[in-house]
Design a protein around this motif. Structure first.
Motif, PDB file in Angstrom:
ATOM      1  N   PHE A   2      -1.708 -13.409   1.681  1.00 52.85           N
ATOM      2  CA  PHE A   2      -0.258 -13.539   1.684  1.00 52.85           C
ATOM      3  C   PHE A   2       0.327 -12.688   0.570  1.00 52.85           C
ATOM      4  O   PHE A   2      -0.298 -12.473  -0.458  1.00 52.85           O
ATOM      5  N   CYS A   3       1.542 -12.215   0.790  1.00 47.54           N
ATOM      6  CA  CYS A   3       2.239 -11.470  -0.254  1.00 47.54           C
ATOM      7  C   CYS A   3       2.685 -12.456  -1.328  1.00 47.54           C
ATOM      8  O   CYS A   3       3.328 -13.465  -1.025  1.00 47.54           O
ATOM      9  N   PRO A   4       2.350 -12.234  -2.625  1.00 44.51           N
ATOM     10  CA  PRO A   4       2.748 -13.197  -3.664  1.00 44.51           C
ATOM     11  C   PRO A   4       4.253 -13.185  -3.939  1.00 44.51           C
ATOM     12  O   PRO A   4       4.781 -14.107  -4.544  1.00 44.51           O
ATOM     13  N   LYS A   5       4.974 -12.153  -3.452  1.00 41.32           N
ATOM     14  CA  LYS A   5       6.406 -12.061  -3.731  1.00 41.32           C
ATOM     15  C   LYS A   5       7.244 -12.717  -2.636  1.00 41.32           C
ATOM     16  O   LYS A   5       8.062 -13.591  -2.901  1.00 41.32           O
ATOM     17  N   CYS A   6       7.019 -12.307  -1.370  1.00 42.24           N
ATOM     18  CA  CYS A   6       7.857 -12.842  -0.292  1.00 42.24           C
ATOM     19  C   CYS A   6       7.101 -13.813   0.613  1.00 42.24           C
ATOM     20  O   CYS A   6       7.723 -14.496   1.428  1.00 42.24           O
ATOM     21  N   GLY A   7       5.774 -13.888   0.496  1.00 35.49           N
ATOM     22  CA  GLY A   7       5.013 -14.871   1.255  1.00 35.49           C
ATOM     23  C   GLY A   7       4.630 -14.443   2.654  1.00 35.49           C
ATOM     24  O   GLY A   7       4.105 -15.241   3.434  1.00 35.49           O
ATOM     25  N   TYR A  16       0.663  -1.953   0.274  1.00 40.82           N
ATOM     26  CA  TYR A  16       2.007  -2.455  -0.002  1.00 40.82           C
ATOM     27  C   TYR A  16       2.418  -3.436   1.090  1.00 40.82           C
ATOM     28  O   TYR A  16       2.025  -3.272   2.255  1.00 40.82           O
ATOM     29  N   CYS A  17       3.192  -4.448   0.686  1.00 40.94           N
ATOM     30  CA  CYS A  17       3.631  -5.484   1.627  1.00 40.94           C
ATOM     31  C   CYS A  17       4.470  -4.835   2.725  1.00 40.94           C
ATOM     32  O   CYS A  17       5.338  -4.003   2.447  1.00 40.94           O
ATOM     33  N   ARG A  18       4.225  -5.252   3.977  1.00 40.60           N
ATOM     34  CA  ARG A  18       4.947  -4.655   5.102  1.00 40.60           C
ATOM     35  C   ARG A  18       6.390  -5.161   5.186  1.00 40.60           C
ATOM     36  O   ARG A  18       7.193  -4.615   5.913  1.00 40.60           O
ATOM     37  N   GLN A  19       6.687  -6.229   4.444  1.00 36.13           N
ATOM     38  CA  GLN A  19       8.045  -6.767   4.514  1.00 36.13           C
ATOM     39  C   GLN A  19       8.887  -6.358   3.308  1.00 36.13           C
ATOM     40  O   GLN A  19       9.984  -5.853   3.469  1.00 36.13           O
ATOM     41  N   CYS A  20       8.319  -6.547   2.073  1.00 33.40           N
ATOM     42  CA  CYS A  20       9.142  -6.281   0.882  1.00 33.40           C
ATOM     43  C   CYS A  20       8.661  -5.077   0.072  1.00 33.40           C
ATOM     44  O   CYS A  20       9.332  -4.656  -0.853  1.00 33.40           O
ATOM     45  N   GLY A  21       7.515  -4.519   0.408  1.00 30.16           N
ATOM     46  CA  GLY A  21       7.051  -3.323  -0.291  1.00 30.16           C
ATOM     47  C   GLY A  21       6.363  -3.590  -1.615  1.00 30.16           C
ATOM     48  O   GLY A  21       6.055  -2.663  -2.360  1.00 30.16           O
TER      49      GLY A  21
HETATM   50 ZN   LIG Z   1       6.183  -9.124   0.457  1.00 27.03          ZN
END
Ligand SMILES: [Zn+2]
Length: 156
Positions: A2-7, A16-21
């Motif tokens: 899971f992305c630790p920033k946006c989940g 890099y996260c596909r949602q928030c980068g």
């Molecule tokens: Zn993210």
């Protein structure tokens, strides 16, 4: 992961996260411990032994099947010679590895890794202080006078 920033789920580490980068580090790589030196030494010993036996066997087979005949190509002798040289080289590698192994097992207590913190103790701890053998400064404090220059005698 899971992305630790946006989940956002289904993320690949070290990308890099596909949602928030947000950059996603590989946490499992940090947790992985280094290979201990004994493992490297053991692997080196086994590999040297394998190389020695394979190269000497191949050299003997080459000589047995193709050597000492009238129509033997000179490259056969060159190959067999290189194999013998490689085997000899790995014999000295094996001897050095065995020596290193002996040295390492002698010094190991100094470098033993702390299993809880993962840190290394590079020096042994000092012995407990022995206060019985120390002369306390109170023994000289009230019996000796500090030396002081006699200023008045100099002037007269
Ligand atoms: Zn993210």
């Amino acid at each position: 992961m899971f992305c630790p920033k946006c989940g956002k789920s289904d993320q690949v580490a070290e990308s890099y996260c596909r949602q928030c980068g947000f950059y996603l580090p590989n946490f499992s790589a940090v947790v992985n411990r280094e290979v201990p030196p004994e493992e490297h030494l053991k692997a080196n010993t086994v590999l040297s032994l394998m190389t020695i036996s394979v190269s000497f066997t191949l050299a003997i087979l080459l000589y047995a099947f193709f050597g000492f005949r009238t129509n033997t190509h000179p490259l056969i002798y060159v190959t067999a010679g290189l194999l013998l040289g490689m085997g000899g080289w790995h014999i000295q590698t094996l001897i050095r590895t065995l020596k290193l192994n002996k040295q390492w097992s002698r010094r190991k207590p100094l470098y033993q890794a702390d299993t809880l913190t993962g840190s290394c103790n590079t020096i042994p701890l000092l012995d407990q202080a022995q206060f019985e053998s120390v002369v306390p400064d109170t023994a000289t404090q009230h019996t000796t006078k500090p030396i002081q220059p006699d200023v008045h005698r100099q002037v007269r």
